[in-house]
Motif scaffolding. Structure first.
Motif, PDB file in Angstrom:
ATOM      1  N   UNK A 166       0.765  -1.139  -0.135  1.00 36.38           N
ATOM      2  CA  UNK A 166       0.033   0.021   0.040  1.00 36.38           C
ATOM      3  C   UNK A 166       0.682   1.270  -0.136  1.00 36.38           C
ATOM      4  N   UNK A 167       1.956   1.134   0.626  1.00 37.72           N
ATOM      5  CA  UNK A 167       3.019   2.502   0.931  1.00 37.72           C
ATOM      6  C   UNK A 167       3.529   2.701  -0.575  1.00 37.72           C
ATOM      7  N   UNK A 168       3.968   1.399  -1.251  1.00 40.08           N
ATOM      8  CA  UNK A 168       4.503   1.487  -2.473  1.00 40.08           C
ATOM      9  C   UNK A 168       3.515   2.065  -3.498  1.00 40.08           C
ATOM     10  N   UNK A 169       2.378   1.703  -3.513  1.00 41.94           N
ATOM     11  CA  UNK A 169       1.290   2.034  -4.417  1.00 41.94           C
ATOM     12  C   UNK A 169       0.847   3.559  -4.353  1.00 41.94           C
ATOM     13  N   UNK A 170       0.822   4.014  -2.999  1.00 43.26           N
ATOM     14  CA  UNK A 170       0.689   5.435  -2.773  1.00 43.26           C
ATOM     15  C   UNK A 170       1.672   6.219  -3.411  1.00 43.26           C
ATOM     16  N   UNK A 171       2.924   5.996  -3.094  1.00 45.19           N
ATOM     17  CA  UNK A 171       4.089   6.497  -3.634  1.00 45.19           C
ATOM     18  C   UNK A 171       4.112   6.777  -5.185  1.00 45.19           C
ATOM     19  N   UNK A 172       3.881   5.409  -5.822  1.00 46.00           N
ATOM     20  CA  UNK A 172       3.853   5.489  -7.467  1.00 46.00           C
ATOM     21  C   UNK A 172       2.911   6.608  -7.786  1.00 46.00           C
ATOM     22  N   UNK A 173       1.563   6.414  -7.143  1.00 45.73           N
ATOM     23  CA  UNK A 173       0.439   7.609  -7.481  1.00 45.73           C
ATOM     24  C   UNK A 173       0.921   8.877  -7.316  1.00 45.73           C
ATOM     25  N   UNK A 174       1.570   9.135  -6.187  1.00 43.32           N
ATOM     26  CA  UNK A 174       1.992  10.624  -6.157  1.00 43.32           C
ATOM     27  C   UNK A 174       3.104  11.166  -7.064  1.00 43.32           C
ATOM     28  N   UNK A 175       4.156   9.971  -7.309  1.00 38.64           N
ATOM     29  CA  UNK A 175       5.183  10.479  -8.375  1.00 38.64           C
ATOM     30  C   UNK A 175       4.504  10.669  -9.857  1.00 38.64           C
ATOM     31  N   UNK A 176       3.703   9.693  -9.898  1.00 37.90           N
ATOM     32  CA  UNK A 176       2.991   9.911 -11.275  1.00 37.90           C
ATOM     33  C   UNK A 176       2.501  11.051 -11.737  1.00 37.90           C
ATOM     34  N   UNK A 177       1.781  11.411 -10.680  1.00 39.45           N
ATOM     35  CA  UNK A 177       0.733  12.572 -10.888  1.00 39.45           C
ATOM     36  C   UNK A 177       1.582  13.987 -10.772  1.00 39.45           C
ATOM     37  N   UNK A 178       2.822  13.781 -10.400  1.00 41.81           N
ATOM     38  CA  UNK A 178       3.860  14.979 -10.262  1.00 41.81           C
ATOM     39  C   UNK A 178       4.586  15.114 -11.342  1.00 41.81           C
ATOM     40  N   UNK A 179       4.489  13.901 -12.318  1.00 39.84           N
ATOM     41  CA  UNK A 179       5.344  13.935 -13.642  1.00 39.84           C
ATOM     42  C   UNK A 179       6.708  13.273 -13.499  1.00 39.84           C
ATOM     43  N   UNK A 180       6.774  12.567 -12.185  1.00 38.25           N
ATOM     44  CA  UNK A 180       8.247  11.824 -12.023  1.00 38.25           C
ATOM     45  C   UNK A 180       8.304  10.484 -12.663  1.00 38.25           C
ATOM     46  N   UNK A 181       7.187  10.104 -13.040  1.00 35.51           N
ATOM     47  CA  UNK A 181       7.442   8.905 -13.853  1.00 35.51           C
ATOM     48  C   UNK A 181       6.396   8.942 -14.956  1.00 35.51           C
TER      49      UNK A 181
END
Length: 331
Positions: free
Chosen positions: A123-138
């Motif tokens: 869950x922590x990793x899922x939330x991190x990826x979501x935040x990074x993707x929405x910020x344009x980091x991925x």
């Protein structure tokens, strides 16, 4: 293997392959014609006369390779760029990789089922990826790479032979790469923008928790755990909270939470912090300050027990009932 002595335990990366000797080749020093090359495969030995051809290599062989690269360097690089740009990569959506809503994708579920990761960590990793993707980091093309990297993040870079390295994971990159092929980060993402976006997402209203060093320590350690560079994490803390790095670092050292990297005690501190429970079970419908105060007053109980006891005070609220059910299912 190479034509000079070098640390053969060091991993190397290359785009080039010598068909004659059936080997990937990497220049340790182009000017001196120092070349490292991969060992022979059984197939190449049996079907390509690999060993016989390798036995004929001498200084002149490696000098010819050097001359070839010096003469056609631009052509080789252009060819590599063209191949990479035309590489038929599948473009995934965020939901395909991490799952929709509260659900996990089949990629993550398979890792959980095979005991590679706990549901909490997933869950922590899922939330991190979501935040990074929405910020344009991925980028969409690198979502799966990022997922794999976060589930099995190496403790340090294992390939150290490139002069250009990813600013986030220190693994080798080429100047034409759009994203890091090891950690999946968008290499065109401006780290200054990253800092600004982090400031926006974690900023706390003036006065909230500014004297609670445990809260600030949690925020700092989470930034580090999410792969944020140390300097940016310190700047974020000092600009967001009424806390100097000197004071925070004293607290971290005293409790052995951080010594250049997060310690076992530091991870234990993160997992048992009230904000971790508050975020994990999405308790945004209740007041965090009050919950935190209750949490520390009842620290003789387990974190789950504290959560349930606190929420039971508001059990007539439908949203709170759903949180209670979620926690009980989690148990």
């Amino acid at each position: 293997m190479s034509n000079i002595e070098y640390d053969s335990s060091e991993e190397l990366a290359t785009h080039f392959y010598d068909l004659n000797i059936c080997a990937s080749i990497h220049f340790l020093d182009l000017e001196k014609s120092h070349v490292a090359y991969s060992g022979p495969l059984n197939y190449d030995i049996m079907h390509c006369d690999c060993l016989e051809k390798r036995s004929q290599m001498d200084d002149g062989y490696f000098e010819n390779i050097r001359e070839l690269f010096l003469k056609h360097d631009d052509d080789f690089i252009d060819a590599v760029i063209e191949l990479e740009e035309n590489l038929n990569l599948k473009t995934y959506t965020l939901e395909e990789v991490i799952g929709e809503g509260d659900e996990f994708s089949h990629y993550i579920e398979s890792l959980i089922d095979d005991a590679h990761v706990t549901r909490q960590k997933a869950l922590e990793i899922k939330n991190q990826i979501k935040e990074e993707y929405e910020a344009g980091m991925i980028l969409n093309e690198s979502l799966l790479i990022r997922l794999a990297y976060l589930f099995e993040k190496p403790s340090e870079a294992t390939i150290k032979s490139h002069s250009d390295t990813c600013p986030y994971c220190d693994m080798p990159i080429d100047d034409h790469d759009r994203f890091c092929h090891f950690c999946g980060i968008n290499l065109n993402y401006d780290s200054e923008n990253m800092f600004d976006s982090l400031m926006d997402t974690i900023k706390t209203p003036s006065g909230d928790f500014k004297e609670d060093i445990r809260y600030v320590a949690y925020k700092f350690l989470k930034l580090i755990d999410d792969g944020i560079e140390f300097e940016y994490a310190v700047r974020t803390i000092e600009n967001t909270y009424n806390m100097t790095w000197e004071k925070l670092n004293g607290f971290l050292e005293e409790n052995n939470y951080f010594n250049g990297e997060i310690t076992e005690e530091g991870y234990e501190f993160i997992l048992n912090h009230p904000l971790n429970y508050y975020e994990e079970f999405d308790m945004s419908c209740i007041d965090y300050t009050d919950f935190e105060r209750y949490f520390y007053k009842n620290s003789d109980l387990s974190g789950i027990e504290i959560c349930l006891n606190y929420l039971n005070q508001f059990s007539d609220d439908q949203d709170v009932q759903e949180i209670i059910s979620e926690i009980k299912n989690y148990i």
